[in-house]
Design a protein around this motif. Sequence first.
Motif, short mmCIF file in Angstrom:
data_model
loop_
_atom_site.label_atom_id
_atom_site.label_comp_id
_atom_site.label_asym_id
_atom_site.label_seq_id
_atom_site.Cartn_x
_atom_site.Cartn_y
_atom_site.Cartn_z
N VAL A 63 0.84 -1.20 0.00
CA VAL A 63 0.00 0.00 0.00
C VAL A 63 0.88 1.24 0.00
N LEU A 64 0.53 2.20 -0.85
CA LEU A 64 1.28 3.45 -0.95
C LEU A 64 0.35 4.60 -0.54
N ARG A 65 0.54 5.09 0.66
CA ARG A 65 -0.30 6.16 1.19
C ARG A 65 0.37 7.52 0.99
N ASP A 66 -0.40 8.47 0.48
CA ASP A 66 0.14 9.80 0.22
C ASP A 66 0.80 10.39 1.46
N GLY A 67 0.11 10.30 2.59
CA GLY A 67 0.62 10.90 3.82
C GLY A 67 1.92 10.28 4.28
N ALA A 84 5.60 12.18 4.36
CA ALA A 84 6.43 12.24 5.56
C ALA A 84 7.82 11.67 5.29
N ARG A 85 7.86 10.58 4.56
CA ARG A 85 9.15 9.95 4.26
C ARG A 85 10.05 10.89 3.46
N PHE A 86 9.49 11.55 2.43
CA PHE A 86 10.29 12.40 1.57
C PHE A 86 10.38 13.84 2.06
N GLY A 87 9.65 14.15 3.14
CA GLY A 87 9.70 15.49 3.69
C GLY A 87 9.11 16.53 2.75
N PRO A 137 3.67 16.55 -4.87
CA PRO A 137 4.63 15.80 -5.68
C PRO A 137 4.48 14.28 -5.53
N ILE A 138 3.96 13.83 -4.38
CA ILE A 138 3.71 12.40 -4.19
C ILE A 138 2.62 11.94 -5.15
N ARG A 139 1.52 12.70 -5.20
CA ARG A 139 0.41 12.33 -6.08
C ARG A 139 0.83 12.38 -7.55
N SER A 140 1.66 13.36 -7.89
CA SER A 140 2.15 13.46 -9.26
C SER A 140 3.01 12.25 -9.62
N ALA A 141 3.89 11.86 -8.69
CA ALA A 141 4.75 10.69 -8.94
C ALA A 141 3.92 9.42 -9.06
N LEU A 142 2.92 9.26 -8.20
CA LEU A 142 2.07 8.08 -8.26
C LEU A 142 1.26 8.04 -9.55
N GLN A 143 0.86 9.20 -10.03
CA GLN A 143 0.13 9.25 -11.29
C GLN A 143 1.01 8.74 -12.44
#
Length: 213
Positions: free
Chosen positions: A30-34, A38-41, A46-52
């Motif tokens: 599971v890949l959770r945005d939150g 937190a991991r990448f600070g 940008p997390i949602r963009s990368a996942l897209q």
Amino acid sequence: MTLERRLFRDEVHTTLRREIVTGVLPAGAVLRDGDLAARFGTSKEPIRSALQRLRAEGLVDTRPQSGTRVALLDEAAALDALELVRTLSIRAAELALPRLADSHLEAMTDANDRFEAAASAGDLDAALTADDDFHDVLLALAGNTALVRVVHQQSDVLRRLELAQFGLDGGTSSGARHRRFVAACAARDLPLVRDLTAQVWSSLADHLSKGTA
């Protein structure tokens, strides 16, 4: 989007992509945005963009009530993708060979030296980086961005399945194949370059077919 934000988005995508391909993030994870923010600070954008981007590349999927997960390994779909990659890789070689210079041969040789050393040491990440560098020489010379994009996308799916089933072979067979390929390019032997390119993907097809039997 600022240059800094775009570069950071690309860094997140590259890191997650490599972790999925190498199995650090296993199928179904599971890949959770939150959690990732937190991991990448960073923020979630940008997390949602990368996942897209990863979703478009077939490496993650999103389902109602399940969220975003690392895509399951699909051997049958991989065999279909392999036929496409084989055809496009041969075409890339045809386009690139007339543009090949000594500097490109040197770049491939250097990349293969790094690949063999990393594979022998069991350094998967360095081996994959060097292997990408090797194959990207001709892909870049082909001068067709759409072709490069599709090959990269589908190669990630195939490599992920290959590593999950077979792992690294110590670099012996792949390194030797790379050296034969460089020699064929140096001789400007297009029929042999085509044949060696086809052999890479035909060999993988044979392995995967046995694995799905």
